[in-house]
Design an enzyme around this catalytic site. Sequence first.
Site, PDB file in Angstrom:
ATOM      1  N   CYS A   8      36.852  33.193  46.938  1.00  0.00           N
ATOM      2  CA  CYS A   8      37.614  34.350  46.461  1.00  0.00           C
ATOM      3  C   CYS A   8      38.450  34.867  47.638  1.00  0.00           C
ATOM      4  O   CYS A   8      38.590  34.177  48.645  1.00  0.00           O
ATOM      5  CB  CYS A   8      36.695  35.431  45.896  1.00  0.00           C
ATOM      6  SG  CYS A   8      35.588  36.166  47.111  1.00  0.00           S
ATOM      7  N   THR A   9      39.000  36.059  47.529  1.00  0.00           N
ATOM      8  CA  THR A   9      39.930  36.556  48.550  1.00  0.00           C
ATOM      9  C   THR A   9      39.275  36.754  49.919  1.00  0.00           C
ATOM     10  O   THR A   9      39.749  36.241  50.924  1.00  0.00           O
ATOM     11  CB  THR A   9      40.541  37.902  48.104  1.00  0.00           C
ATOM     12  OG1 THR A   9      41.031  37.746  46.774  1.00  0.00           O
ATOM     13  CG2 THR A   9      41.649  38.335  49.031  1.00  0.00           C
TER      14      THR A   9
END
Length: 355
Positions: free
Chosen positions: A197-198
Site C-alpha cells: 500500500c502507500t
Amino acid sequence: MLENRVNKQILKERIKYEAFSRKTLSFYKYVNIENPVEFRNRLFSEWSELDCFGRIYIAREGINAQMSVPEHNLGRFLLHLYSLPELTGVPIKYAIVDDGKSFYKLTIKVRPKIVADGLEYGSYDLSKVGTHLSALEFHELSAQPETLVIDMRNHYESEIGRFENAVCPDADTFKDAIQMVINEFETQKDRKILLYCTGGIRCEKASSFLIHNGFKDVSQLYGGIIEYAQQIKLLGLQSKFIGKNFVFDERLGETIDGQVISHCHQCGKAADIHVNCANDDCHLLFIQCAACAEKYEKCCSEECSGIIHLPIEARRQLRITNHKKYEGSKIYKSKLSPFLLDRNLNLEQKMSING
Ligand SMILES: [Zn+2]
Ligand SMILES: [Zn+2]
C-alpha cells in the site's frame, strides 16, 4: 462554508511566501493510546509552536500522521516526537518529490480508528502481521510465478501507478478492498501472498486480517511504496512500480519511475494528475490533463465550469436544489484504463460485477 473557502485560499497563498522551506514526512504506529483527546491536545500545542502543518489521526489503536515541518525546526520536532513514550523510535518516511507545499494548516483529529477498516475488534490481531519485506526481498518474491501480488489501495490510487502484475481491487475504500480480496482468494489460502500500500499502514491490518482468516503465507512491503521508492533509489535498482504513487496531500501523487499509465478522464490523453473539481459543491476527484484543465477551467464538466461563474446567491440556490445530486461518491470511476492486468482478467470481471 464560504468562510472556510476564503480561509483556505489565504492559507494556501501564505505558504507560497514563507521565507523558509519545509520537509514533507509521514509516520504511523499502532500503539495503545490511553487518552486520545489528551494526547491530541499535547501534540497540537507543541506542533503549532513549531509551525508544523499536516493531517494527523489519533485513535486508541495508534497514530497516523502526514506532515510538513519547517526545515529549521526539524531537529526540535524529532526530539519532541521521540521523547513521547508512545512514539519513541517510530520510523519516519520523507517524501522524495518535495516542494514543501504538501499542507497549509495543522489538523489533528481523534477518530475511532486510524485506518477505517469496517472490521470488528477481535477479528484480527495486530501482534500477528505479515512478514515485512525490503524492496529487494519484494523484487525476489514477486518474481516467483506462484506469488500473488495484491494492491491494498483504492482504484483511483492504483489507476495512476502500481506494481507490475499486481492485482488491483476495484474498491472505493479500504474496507471494500479487504472484503474483495478475502472473497476472491478464499480458495487459495496456501498461496504466497504479497501485499503493498502507500506507506504500509493498511497492509499491517490487511495482513493481520488475512492471517486471522487462515491465509498461510502473507508478506507485506515494509513502509509501502514511499519507502520502496527510497530504497530502489539508494540501491540503484530498476523500479518494478510503474507510474505515480498517489499520496493524500496537496500534491496528490509523486512520480516513481516517470511513466504515465493513466488517462485524462475528459479527453482520454495520457495524464496522471488528480484534481478536485473547482466547483467546490461538486469536488469530484478525477484525472485531468493540462489542456482540459484550461478548457473546463479546472472543472469536471461544462456544467461545473458554468456554475463557478454564477453569483454567490445563485450558487447557494443551486446547492440547495442539487443537494441530492452531489451526495454520494465523489470519485470518478474510470472506464478508460484497465484496472487489472491480463493475467487477472477473471478477477477484474468478477470485481466489476461485485461493483
Ligand atoms: Zn484531457
Ligand atoms: Zn464538477
